[in-house]
Design a protein around this motif. Structure first.
Motif, PDB file in Angstrom:
ATOM      1  N   SER A   1      10.273  20.913 -10.011  1.00  0.00           N
ATOM      2  CA  SER A   1       9.144  21.437  -9.240  1.00  0.00           C
ATOM      3  C   SER A   1       8.404  20.317  -8.517  1.00  0.00           C
ATOM      4  O   SER A   1       7.951  20.485  -7.383  1.00  0.00           O
ATOM      5  CB  SER A   1       8.183  22.182 -10.171  1.00  0.00           C
ATOM      6  N   ALA A   2       8.276  19.149  -9.168  1.00  0.00           N
ATOM      7  CA  ALA A   2       7.594  18.026  -8.544  1.00  0.00           C
ATOM      8  C   ALA A   2       8.354  17.543  -7.311  1.00  0.00           C
ATOM      9  O   ALA A   2       7.757  17.231  -6.268  1.00  0.00           O
ATOM     10  CB  ALA A   2       7.419  16.890  -9.547  1.00  0.00           C
ATOM     11  N   ALA A   3       9.688  17.481  -7.409  1.00  0.00           N
ATOM     12  CA  ALA A   3      10.492  17.052  -6.259  1.00  0.00           C
ATOM     13  C   ALA A   3      10.327  18.030  -5.097  1.00  0.00           C
ATOM     14  O   ALA A   3      10.186  17.632  -3.931  1.00  0.00           O
ATOM     15  CB  ALA A   3      11.957  16.928  -6.672  1.00  0.00           C
ATOM     16  N   GLU A   4      10.352  19.340  -5.410  1.00  0.00           N
ATOM     17  CA  GLU A   4      10.182  20.348  -4.365  1.00  0.00           C
ATOM     18  C   GLU A   4       8.796  20.260  -3.735  1.00  0.00           C
ATOM     19  O   GLU A   4       8.629  20.397  -2.520  1.00  0.00           O
ATOM     20  CB  GLU A   4      10.419  21.739  -4.963  1.00  0.00           C
ATOM     21  N   MET A   5       7.778  20.015  -4.562  1.00  0.00           N
ATOM     22  CA  MET A   5       6.406  19.907  -4.064  1.00  0.00           C
ATOM     23  C   MET A   5       6.265  18.738  -3.093  1.00  0.00           C
ATOM     24  O   MET A   5       5.548  18.824  -2.090  1.00  0.00           O
ATOM     25  CB  MET A   5       5.438  19.726  -5.248  1.00  0.00           C
ATOM     26  N   LEU A   6       6.963  17.630  -3.357  1.00  0.00           N
ATOM     27  CA  LEU A   6       6.875  16.456  -2.513  1.00  0.00           C
ATOM     28  C   LEU A   6       7.854  16.478  -1.350  1.00  0.00           C
ATOM     29  O   LEU A   6       7.875  15.562  -0.528  1.00  0.00           O
ATOM     30  CB  LEU A   6       7.122  15.193  -3.353  1.00  0.00           C
ATOM     31  N   GLY A   7       8.703  17.512  -1.300  1.00  0.00           N
ATOM     32  CA  GLY A   7       9.672  17.607  -0.220  1.00  0.00           C
ATOM     33  C   GLY A   7      10.802  16.602  -0.343  1.00  0.00           C
ATOM     34  O   GLY A   7      11.342  16.138   0.666  1.00  0.00           O
TER      35      GLY A   7
ATOM     36  N   THR B   1       0.834  -1.207   0.000  1.00  0.00           N
ATOM     37  CA  THR B   1       0.000   0.000   0.000  1.00  0.00           C
ATOM     38  C   THR B   1       0.863   1.250   0.000  1.00  0.00           C
ATOM     39  O   THR B   1       0.563   2.241  -0.692  1.00  0.00           O
ATOM     40  CB  THR B   1      -0.927  -0.009   1.225  1.00  0.00           C
ATOM     41  N   THR B   2       1.963   1.243   0.761  1.00  0.00           N
ATOM     42  CA  THR B   2       2.868   2.400   0.798  1.00  0.00           C
ATOM     43  C   THR B   2       3.462   2.662  -0.579  1.00  0.00           C
ATOM     44  O   THR B   2       3.531   3.809  -1.042  1.00  0.00           O
ATOM     45  CB  THR B   2       3.985   2.149   1.825  1.00  0.00           C
ATOM     46  N   ASP B   3       3.886   1.601  -1.258  1.00  0.00           N
ATOM     47  CA  ASP B   3       4.451   1.768  -2.602  1.00  0.00           C
ATOM     48  C   ASP B   3       3.415   2.352  -3.555  1.00  0.00           C
ATOM     49  O   ASP B   3       3.722   3.230  -4.374  1.00  0.00           O
ATOM     50  CB  ASP B   3       4.940   0.424  -3.137  1.00  0.00           C
ATOM     51  N   LEU B   4       2.169   1.879  -3.449  1.00  0.00           N
ATOM     52  CA  LEU B   4       1.120   2.375  -4.349  1.00  0.00           C
ATOM     53  C   LEU B   4       0.837   3.857  -4.106  1.00  0.00           C
ATOM     54  O   LEU B   4       0.721   4.651  -5.042  1.00  0.00           O
ATOM     55  CB  LEU B   4      -0.146   1.549  -4.154  1.00  0.00           C
ATOM     56  N   ILE B   5       0.748   4.259  -2.826  1.00  0.00           N
ATOM     57  CA  ILE B   5       0.480   5.659  -2.517  1.00  0.00           C
ATOM     58  C   ILE B   5       1.639   6.542  -2.979  1.00  0.00           C
ATOM     59  O   ILE B   5       1.436   7.645  -3.506  1.00  0.00           O
ATOM     60  CB  ILE B   5       0.230   5.827  -0.999  1.00  0.00           C
ATOM     61  N   GLU B   6       2.874   6.066  -2.792  1.00  0.00           N
ATOM     62  CA  GLU B   6       4.041   6.824  -3.259  1.00  0.00           C
ATOM     63  C   GLU B   6       3.970   7.059  -4.761  1.00  0.00           C
ATOM     64  O   GLU B   6       4.198   8.165  -5.260  1.00  0.00           O
ATOM     65  CB  GLU B   6       5.323   6.046  -2.916  1.00  0.00           C
ATOM     66  N   ARG B   7       3.634   6.014  -5.502  1.00  0.00           N
ATOM     67  CA  ARG B   7       3.558   6.137  -6.951  1.00  0.00           C
ATOM     68  C   ARG B   7       2.467   7.126  -7.364  1.00  0.00           C
ATOM     69  O   ARG B   7       2.671   7.962  -8.255  1.00  0.00           O
ATOM     70  CB  ARG B   7       3.287   4.760  -7.564  1.00  0.00           C
ATOM     71  N   LEU B   8       1.289   7.036  -6.731  1.00  0.00           N
ATOM     72  CA  LEU B   8       0.191   7.944  -7.071  1.00  0.00           C
ATOM     73  C   LEU B   8       0.570   9.397  -6.767  1.00  0.00           C
ATOM     74  O   LEU B   8       0.236  10.309  -7.526  1.00  0.00           O
ATOM     75  CB  LEU B   8      -1.067   7.552  -6.302  1.00  0.00           C
ATOM     76  N   CYS B   9       1.261   9.634  -5.641  1.00  0.00           N
ATOM     77  CA  CYS B   9       1.670  11.000  -5.294  1.00  0.00           C
ATOM     78  C   CYS B   9       2.661  11.546  -6.314  1.00  0.00           C
ATOM     79  O   CYS B   9       2.579  12.710  -6.724  1.00  0.00           O
ATOM     80  CB  CYS B   9       2.289  11.025  -3.890  1.00  0.00           C
TER      81      CYS B   9
END
Length: 470
Positions: A435-441, A413-421
Motif C-alpha cells: 500500500s505504501a508503494a502504491e501511495m507513493l506511485g 535534501t532530496t535524499d532526506l525528503i525521500e526518506r521522510l516520505c
C-alpha cells in the motif's frame, strides 16, 4: 435527597445533565450499535469520535480493548452502574485515544448509556514519566559505565597513582603500580598517612606541598626520596572535589637516569592535548585516524588509541557518510570549520550529539586535519502535539550554504525528503509495504530498492510476508 431531586427531570434535562457531567456519553442499542453521542471534552469529535455514530461500539476500539467492551455491554443492568474500564480508540492523529467507560442499562427499550472520561491528559503525563524514567536509567547506566572505565584505567595504569584525603592526609586508594613502586601490598598502604611514605626530610617537603595545595589549589612538582630506600620519586598532586569532600590525586614517578629522559620529554602542548576534556583527533586527507586523545577514546568507547589508529573517522563520527564527507570537503576547501553539529557513535551503541571544530594543516610531508569534538548539553525535546518534527540534519544542511556546492546540498535534501516520505507512507499504511508503494506511485521493486538504500525495516521478512498476502 439527590435521587428525589432528579427523579422528576424530563429526558432533555437529563441528557443535558449527563453531557455536562461527563467527557463523553454514548447511547448504544440492543445490538451494540452507537445511536447517539455527546462530547464534553475538547477535541474528541475532531479526533475521529464523531464518526462512531451508526457503527458497532466494539468496532470503534482497538483489538485488545474489544473484550472490555463486550463485558461492559454484558454487565450493564437497570439501576446499577458497571465498574470502570479503560479502552483505547484509534484516532486520526495516529495516537490511540484512551477513554474510561462505565455503563448503565436504561429502562424501556433496553438501550445502554455509556459514560466516558477522557484520559488523554493522564496518558500524556504517563508518557512523560516513562520518558523521564528512561532518561534517568540511561544516565545511571552512563555513570556506572564511567565508573567502571575509571576503575579499569586506575587499576591497569602503568603510572603510580594514589588518592589522598585532603583533610586527614590518609591514603584512600592506591593502584597496583603504586604498590609495586612502594614495595608493599595495597592493603597495608591504604589508611596510612601519605607523608610517612617518604624519608623525614622529604616528608616535610611533601607536607608543605599538601598545605599549599589546599590553600591555593595549585602546587609545583617536587622530587623527594621514598622511605625504605625505594629511590627518589617525583611527586605531582592535583586537588579535586568528590562527594562533598576534597581529595588529592597524587602521581609518583621514579626519577630515572639520563638514558630515560627522552621518554619524559612528552610535555607541553602534547600533554595539554592529551588531558583536554574535549575529544581531539588527527586524521590524514583520507580521513584515517593518525592519533587521538583520551576524551575522544571515551566518546568512541575504545580502550586504547591503537584501536582507533588507521581506522576511518566515519566509523564513529557523523550520521551518514555524506555528512562527514561534507565536513571534510569544507575543511579542505576553506581550511577550517566551526560549530558543525553532528553525532558521535560509540563502539557499544551510545550516541552523543557533538559540535565539531576543525582545521586543515596542509604543510609538512603528510598533510593532516585536526578536529576537536565537544559534547552538546542534553536538551529535553518538547512533545509535539501533531505532525513530525524535522530532523536536525535539515538545519545542518542550511548551515552549510556557502560552504559546499549547491549540487551537493540539493542531492542531500532530496535524499532526506525521500526518506521522510517513505517513513510517512509506512506509518499511514501501518507498515503495509504494498500500500505504501502504491501511495507513493512507486513500483514494488523500486520501493524495496529505496528501503534498502535508506536501511528501513526488515526487508527480507517483509518481502516474504507481502508475497504471501498477495
Amino acid at each position: 435527597m439527590l435521587r428525589d431531586a432528579v427523579a422528576h427531570l424530563d429526558a432533555e434535562t437529563t441528557g443535558m445533565l449527563v453531557a455536562a457531567a461527563t467527557d463523553l456519553s454514548l447511547v448504544v442499542d440492543r445490538d451494540g450499535v452507537i445511536r447517539d453521542a455527546t462530547f464534553g471534552a475538547d477535541g474528541l469529535a475532531d479526533d475521529g469520535a464523531a464518526r462512531w455514530l451508526g457503527r458497532r461500539w466494539i468496532d470503534t476500539v482497538t483489538v485488545e480493548s474489544r473484550p472490555k467492551i463486550a463485558e461492559l455491554l454484558g454487565d450493564a443492568a437497570p439501576g446499577t452502574v458497571t465498574r470502570w474500564r479503560q479502552v483505547n480508540h484509534p484516532s486520526v492523529s495516529g495516537i490511540d485515544l484512551p477513554i474510561r467507560y462505565s455503563t448503565l442499562r436504561l429502562p424501556g427499550e433496553g438501550q445502554i448509556l455509556a459514560i466516558g472520561r477522557d484520559l488523554r491528559a493522564v496518558a500524556a503525563l504517563q508518557r512523560r514519566l516513562a520518558e523521564s524514567q528512561q532518561a534517568l536509567e540511561r544516565d545511571y547506566a552512563r555513570l556506572r559505565s564511567a565508573e567502571t572505565r575509571y576503575r579499569v584505567l586506575f587499576q591497569l595504569a602503568g603510572e603510580a597513582v594514589l588518592i589522598v584525603d585532603a583533610a586527614t592526609r590518609r591514603i584512600a586508594e592506591i593502584n597496583p603500580a603504586a604498590a609495586r613502586l612502594l614495595g608493599r601490598s595495597a592493603k597495608r598502604i591504604v589508611g596510612q598517612d601519605f607523608v610517612d611514605l617518604f624519608e623525614p626530610e622529604g616528608g616535610k617537603a611533601v607536607q608543605a606541598l599538601l598545605v599549599g595545595l589546599r590553600l591555593t589549589g595549585q602546587a609545583e612538582d617536587l622530587s623527594v626520596r621514598l622511605a625504605h630506600r625505594r629511590g627518589e620519586a617525583r611527586v605531582a598532586a592535583a586537588l579535586f572535589r568528590q562527594d562533598a569532600g576534597t581529595s588529592i590525586l597524587v602521581r609518583l614517578n621514579l626519577v630515572a637516569p639520563v638514558a630515560a629522559q627522552p621518554a619524559a620529554a612528552r610535555t607541553g602542548a602534547l600533554d595539554v592535548i592529551e588531558a583536554m576534556p574535549e575529544g581531539f583527533v588527527v586524521t590524514d586527507r583520507d580521513r584515517r585516524i593518525i592519533g587521538a586523545n583520551a576524551a575522544f577514546l571515551d566518546l568512541a568507547q575504545l580502550a586504547a588509541e591503537q584501536q582507533a589508529k588507521g581506522e576511518l573517522l566515519d566509523r564513529w563520527l557523523g550520521r551518514e557518510g555524506s555528512e562527514i564527507g561534507a565536513l571534510f570537503a569544507t575543511l579542505v576547501e576553506h581550511g577550517s570549520v566551526r560549530h558543525f553539529t553532528t553525532v558521535m557513535r560509540g563502539e557499544f551503541g551510545v550516541v552523543e550529539e557533538v559540535e565539531v571544530a576543525g582545521v586543515s594543516v596542509p604543510g609538512g610531508e603528510k598533510p593532516c586535519l585536526g578536529l576537536t569534538i565537544r559534547t552538546l548539553p542534553r536538551r529535553i525535546a518538547p512533545t509535539a502535539s501533531g505532525g513530525r518534527e524535522l530532523p536536525r540534519s535539515v538545519e545542518q544542511m542550511t548551515e552549510l550554504v556557502g560552504r559546499v556546492s549547491m549540487k551537493t546540498l540539493v542531492r542531500e535534501t532530496t535524499d532526506l525528503i525521500e526518506r521522510l516520505c517513505i517513513e510517512a507512507a509506512l506509518r499511514i499504511t501501518q507498515d503495509n509495504r504494498a500500500s505504501a508503494a502504491e501511495m507513493l506511485g512507486l513500483s514494488r521493486q523500486g520501493f524495496y530498492a529505496k528501503l534498502r538504500r535508506y536501511g528501513l525495516g526488515d526487508l527480507d521478512g517483509n518481502e516474504d510476508a507481502d508475497a504471501r498476502d498477495e
